[in-house]
Write a protein that holds these residues in place. Sequence first.
Motif, short mmCIF file in Angstrom:
data_model
loop_
_atom_site.label_atom_id
_atom_site.label_comp_id
_atom_site.label_asym_id
_atom_site.label_seq_id
_atom_site.Cartn_x
_atom_site.Cartn_y
_atom_site.Cartn_z
N TYR A 488 0.83 -1.21 0.00
CA TYR A 488 0.00 0.00 0.00
C TYR A 488 0.86 1.25 0.00
O TYR A 488 0.69 2.16 -0.82
CB TYR A 488 -0.95 -0.01 1.22
N ALA A 489 1.82 1.28 0.93
CA ALA A 489 2.66 2.46 1.05
C ALA A 489 3.39 2.71 -0.28
O ALA A 489 3.46 3.85 -0.79
CB ALA A 489 3.68 2.28 2.16
N MET A 490 3.88 1.65 -0.87
CA MET A 490 4.59 1.78 -2.15
C MET A 490 3.65 2.36 -3.19
O MET A 490 4.00 3.27 -3.95
CB MET A 490 5.09 0.40 -2.58
N SER A 491 2.41 1.82 -3.18
CA SER A 491 1.48 2.28 -4.21
C SER A 491 1.19 3.76 -4.05
O SER A 491 1.13 4.51 -5.04
CB SER A 491 0.18 1.49 -4.14
N VAL A 492 1.00 4.19 -2.78
CA VAL A 492 0.68 5.61 -2.57
C VAL A 492 1.89 6.46 -2.97
O VAL A 492 1.77 7.48 -3.66
CB VAL A 492 0.31 5.86 -1.08
N ALA A 493 3.06 6.00 -2.51
CA ALA A 493 4.27 6.78 -2.83
C ALA A 493 4.42 6.88 -4.35
O ALA A 493 4.77 7.93 -4.91
CB ALA A 493 5.48 6.10 -2.24
N PHE A 494 4.15 5.77 -5.01
CA PHE A 494 4.26 5.73 -6.48
C PHE A 494 3.30 6.75 -7.09
O PHE A 494 3.67 7.60 -7.92
CB PHE A 494 3.96 4.31 -6.94
N SER A 495 2.02 6.69 -6.58
CA SER A 495 1.03 7.66 -7.11
C SER A 495 1.48 9.07 -6.83
O SER A 495 1.35 9.97 -7.67
CB SER A 495 -0.33 7.45 -6.45
N ALA A 496 2.00 9.26 -5.59
CA ALA A 496 2.42 10.61 -5.22
C ALA A 496 3.49 11.10 -6.19
O ALA A 496 3.44 12.23 -6.69
CB ALA A 496 2.96 10.59 -3.79
N LEU A 497 4.45 10.23 -6.46
CA LEU A 497 5.52 10.63 -7.38
C LEU A 497 4.93 11.03 -8.72
O LEU A 497 5.26 12.07 -9.29
CB LEU A 497 6.46 9.44 -7.61
N LEU A 498 4.08 10.14 -9.23
CA LEU A 498 3.54 10.41 -10.55
C LEU A 498 2.73 11.71 -10.55
O LEU A 498 2.85 12.53 -11.47
CB LEU A 498 2.65 9.25 -11.02
#
Length: 1722
Positions: A488-498
């Motif tokens: 989950y954290a990775m996914s959010v961080a990924f979205s945040a980056l994008l």
Amino acid sequence: MSVKMSTSSPEAVKKLVENMQADLRSLSMECKKKFPPVKEAAESGIVKIKTIAARNTDILAALKENSSEVVQPFLMGCGTKEPKITQLCLAAIQRLMSHEVVSEAAAGNIINMLWQLMENGLEELKLLQTVLVLLTTNTIVHDEVLSKAIVLCFRLHFTKDNITNNTAAATVRQVVTVVFERMVAEDEKFKGLTEEPPAVQGNSNRRSVSTLRPSAKDAYMLFQDLCQLVNADAPYWLVGMTEMTRTFGLELLESVLNDFPEVFLQHQEFSFLLKERVCPLVIKLFSPNIKFRQGSCSSASSPAPVEKPYFPICMRLLRVVSVLIKHFYSLLVTECEIFLSLLVKFLDGEKPQWLRAVAVESVHRLCVQPHLLRSFCQSYDMKQHSTKVFRDIVNALGSFIQSLFILPNTGNTSSTGTPAGGSVSGSQASGPGGPGAAGTGGALTTQAAFEYRGTWIPLMSVSVQGSAKATYLEMLDKVEPPSIPEGYAMSVAFSALLDLVRGITLMIERELTKQEQEAAMREEAEPVLSPPQEPLAHEVWEEMVNACWCGLLAALSLLLDASTDETATENILKAELAMASLCGRLGLVTPRDAFITAICKASLPPHYALTILNSNAANLSNKVYSIQGQSVQMVSPSSESHQQVVAVGQPLTAQPQGTVVLTAKNIQCMRTLLNLAHCHGAYLGTSWQLVLATLQHLVWILGLKPSVGGVLKPGRAVEGPSTVLTTAVMTDLPVISNILSRLFESSQYLDDVSLHHLINALCSLSMEAMEMAYGNNKVRRFLDLQISAEPSLFAVAKLLETGLVNMDRIEILWRPLTAHLLEVCQHPNTRMREWGAEAITSLIKAGLSYKHEPPLSQNQRLQLLLLNPLKELSNVLHADIRQKQLECVLQILQNQGDSLGPGWPLVLGVIGAIRNDQGESLIRTAFQCLQLVVTDFLPTMPCMCLQIVVDVAGSFGLQNQELNISLTSIGLLWNISDYFFQRGEAITEELEKEEAVLLKQAQDKGEPLNRPFHPAPPFDCLWLCLYAKLGELCVDPRPAVRKSAGQTMFSTIAAHGTLLQPSTWNIVVWKVLFHLLDCVRKSSTTADKEKIESGGGNILIHHSRDTAEKQWAETWVLTLAGVARIFNTRRYLLQQLGDFFKAWEVLLDHIQSAALSKNNEVSLAALKSFQEILQLVTPVKDTDKPDALAAMDVPHVLMESLQGSGPGRPLVRSDSLAERLAQRYGVQPSLPPPGEELDDSALWWSAWNTWYRVGTECTRPPSGGTDKLAFVPSQPFLTALIQIFPALYQHIAGGFSMEDLKKLGVILYGAVSVPISSDSSPFILPSYTEAVLTSLQEAVLTALDVLQKAICVGSENLQVMYPAIFEQLLLFVEFSCKPPQYGKMETKHVANAKYNQIQLFAPAEWVALNYVPFAERSLEVVVDLYHKTACHKAVITEKVLQNIIKTLRIPLGLKYACPAESTWKLAVSSLLKVLSIGLPVARQQASSGKFDTMWPELANAFEDFLFTKSTPPDNLSIQEFQKNEAVDVEVVQLISTEILPFANFIPKEFVGRIMSMLNKGSIHSQSSSFTEAEMDIRMREEFSKVCFETLLQFSFSNKVSTPQEGYISRMALSVLLQRAQDVLRQYVEDERLSGRCPLPRQQVTEIIFVLKAISTLMDSLKKTQPENVDGNVWAQVIALYPTLVECITCSSPEVSSALKDALGPFKDFMQPPVSKVQNGES
């Protein structure tokens, strides 16, 4: 408003009144029994309402005024605490409220009543509802009343009843909102009024809110108390609060801050609250989270367990912070810095998982607000001593992502007993197996995930792009921290980056675009002013990018490498792409290149050795950015990524290596790269190199090869098995190829600078490819491996494509583009070269056919620019390149030939740049081009180029690779000359214009005009160039070329020479013709005499051409003939030139040297030319000519076409040609000046001298006798030489002197004396039995004949030459008996010469000619001539007759010994003829003594002939003998008729000799050698008889002038008679002695002869006058008689018959001697 409307309409009011009355009635009914006071109040209420309704028009206002009274019954009803009554009352009160008929006082009462109900715990939900209605329907409740109402709701929130609690919570929320909404409404209302400035700022007394309006004051007090409550302090305003939770307080604070930001931003009091109360509060509440470290022992470090992070509060704090940052960032700059730093810290790996999760969510919320991020950047990152907040956020996200891969998730203990870490590690354990299996199984991978070095993290869909929908930040009901699913954290961080990337890039790009548009508009309006605020904005953007790119790149690269999902990969690539593009737009090179490098690396197989990327990466890693102690570097790709392999190919390297593998992700990255280049090419700048290098390698690995136009197509696997493509990628290839093409097509939208970057990048790529190909070659040479080292043609192909799509502005990129391609063309690798040439030629063709603006015809510079590389290609030595170049030229000619204009010199230069070391095919192609030019394009090209065409055609003639081309090109030169001739006028005009321009330029520069043959007019120069070229070809080493060129040259000059100015002829003669003659002479004399073996294979060479010398001889012949012909046909014109005489001399000199050349062919031809120039006619006056044209020597053909258009080519404007020529040479050709005839004679004498020199040289016999190989001139040559004389003589007759005649004689004599070689004798000599003259002898006689005819009609002084001619002829006559000697050469008589074909190589034997016919013919001529000239003074004086006789004496004397029998016969007949003419002349001149010497000569001649020493041949037939005797008789008859009768005019001695000769003839003429049988015939009886008769006749003639003569004849007679006497006596005696034997035949013959003589004498005496006869004679005659009688006894019948004849005449004597006495006396 609508509520008001509905409640205040008459119907509504009526209804309200009715309803109220109904309510009151119900109330009175209910309270009738138990609560009478209430009942009464209700009834009085009814009355009151009726009254109000009756009395007032505005019923509602009246009701409101009396509302306290109206409400009273209901309040009382509530006081009963009876549920039923209470409910009824509350409903009634709510109805009143909804109609807004409640006054402030009434409201207060109502609130108090509700409070009581609350304290009693009655009707709690109804209470909340009533409060809500009261506060929402009107604004009359303020201050303490309001606070009491709010507290009431709060109190209800904390009851034991869940429903009440929740309803109360909702009500509180709504009430808080209402309070703030009122304030907003109030602000709206007073917006228009001017506000007084607030009196006090930052007052420490928190209750001093005097500056605020009522609603605002309420809001202020409420908000202040909320802060107090959260902070666990006592409220100031909400008096009566019993309890409160922090979580609820934080939620309320958040909602107010979120919903009413304007309030805080517009009112200082509220801003003050934010700063002074809210921020410190938040910071204070955060503290446990900050200090907390996961895993630290709580008891030791922290005093109380409270200090542990508490999920509900922490999460709500983060929400508040998000709102604060979002809305009040501008107010709370410093505070936000603290918040953000805290937020970043919460992402630390040491913090609990849930805390990191909510922190990431919070960060995500920030990331979707680019404007906010920009503010951070401006406020912090750009300030000097401030934290770099923005950078930290991005880097924190990056580190966060890295930490997820790198750190193992160690014990994440939280207040709950379920360790979140456990679940995480559990899923992690299953991880590697999952994707591992999936990777191998392929299609099983359903879940998107990241995988890196064994760490597998699933990716879940967390929020829609661009919105931060949080999961854990919304868990307001959870008290315990939730367990966070893995990924989950990775996914959010990924979205945040994008989202971060997307937001920033979109924002900046939008602003950039806007700014650019504004700038553009400003420029249109006022181009000068520069906008001031621009740099500021730019700085911010740049700072943002600079701050974030490192972190972003690190994170994205890692994610890209780890991504296993196509969509995720796509998103990452999009982000990198967006960043690269943005950096490009902002001109930030390093970050741009870094992002591009990342994409490039991802496109290529792992660890692919591509220098340009590695060096770039190295640059980046030197700038390592540390993020919170962790060094973030570009992560090297993990090789064990589980990706689907889609292609296997060969790496593009110098040394052959193994294969490399491309995965689907590589291809995906490649597409992104293409996309980047396609859409953002304008911002790539120098990064084009990275992009293109990568694409090149990918294209190579995928095996795409260039095809037409530079488009890359999937090649058939050239490299054999090394390229393996799956079907998946096969379908992709055309798409990729297409995108690749589109990428370069889109270069047409790039601006000039970007385009240059693209071109430079392609060029440097290409340079590398070339280097590598060189490498290949070296390696191959070294290892001698037969590797097909295919070079990479990507760059070249794409340069071509780029050029083709940018034709409209080709100028700006042409030079770098073509300069590079030209280098490629020189590459040793064939394939590389081939493509270089393909590219350059395609570009040139496209450039020329493109419709430029303005068109090329008006833009010469561009056209020349386009054609220039074509010319440069000529410097390349490789044949294949030249082939391409020439094919290109051919196509250009076919397509654009008509519009080349100023480009012609270049094109022609290319065609003409042929060299002999280039193969035939090249030359053939080039020649095709030239043929096309000459056939189709001469009229369209500028006339200045015609000279170049001539040069080029000439150079094809001179090349020695292909003979046919040389010959055809000479044909072209002829066509060109034809064209010049037809278009003469137009060409002249254009050239003269050009000339004027050039002259002016030259004068301006102060230098002379540099043009070949300068002073001549330009059109003439064109001709001269043509002639000069042909001249060069005339001395080509190949005979065929020389021949063809020579013929063409002379034909052109003949056909078109009329167009030249007279002065130009000077150049033609000296610089062209004589120069050519010199060269040919030189080459011929030095040519090799070696035999040429048959040329190439089966071509046989004729023996007359089998040495170079003989081949050159042919050329010499042609050239000389051509020049002579020009001199002949153009003499009139040439004579106008000043130095014609000099030219004539030179020409004669050439003729002489050719004539004396040792080559028969040349020498003969020289004479032919000599003849030709002698046939020149001296120009006559115009009147004698048919018309003026003919006077100008217009060629015959031309005259025909002028007089009537004949079948030939119609001439251009033939009507004007005559005029044109006439103008050109003056209106009428002027008459020759008076001195001209004199000049002519000089010419002819010069010719005569030449002829003489040639004659003497060639007839001079060789000096050495032994040398068999001496050169002897041929008969045809000598013949021709002599044949020239008559023609020449006509011209020099006037001055021809004796001396000249002598010279002529020498030559004639010499010529005739030359022997011939036995090889050729059968062709020249008649078989010697026929008496025929050779042509040479004919010629010699003709020459003399011409001469004598001329003398004949000439003046007196010419006639002195007769004797010389006789002398000459007589010399020839002598040849009949003694042939001339030629030096010391031994000649054989023709009959003995061996004519033997086998002995071709043996030294030639020389054969003397048969001179007899010649001598005889000469003799005939002598006789004829003498016949005509016997009386001429000179003939007499020079003793011609004597000479003739002297000469004739030779054959006459030899008689039978002559070489030919005919000779002496002719000599005799000639002598007779001559004497018949000459003797009378001699007699006439007797007195002058001129003939004195002749007589003895004549006597000798007679004697030698009549009494020859030679014997007749044995085989002479009797008839022949008789004929010969007849001739002798003729001579004697001549003597008797022409000499003896005129004895008195003739010297005595002569007569004496004649007499003695006759005497001798009459007696001694028998020949002793006859056989007996022939004796009687051979005795020349007839001759003797004639002699005797003549003698007698002369003896008895009465014309004896002198006694001496008479004496001679008498003496002769007596001798004769005496002899007769003796013979007879002897005979009688012998007969008697011989007895029976017959006498010898000889003696018999003799006696017969004597007897005949006697009878002859008797006849003569009978005929003669008696007085002419001497008495002695009679006596002797009579004395014979007895002797005759004695002979009667002889036995021979012949003698008897002769005796009879002899005795017969004696009868005449038998008369009586009557007058004897008288006689005796007399």
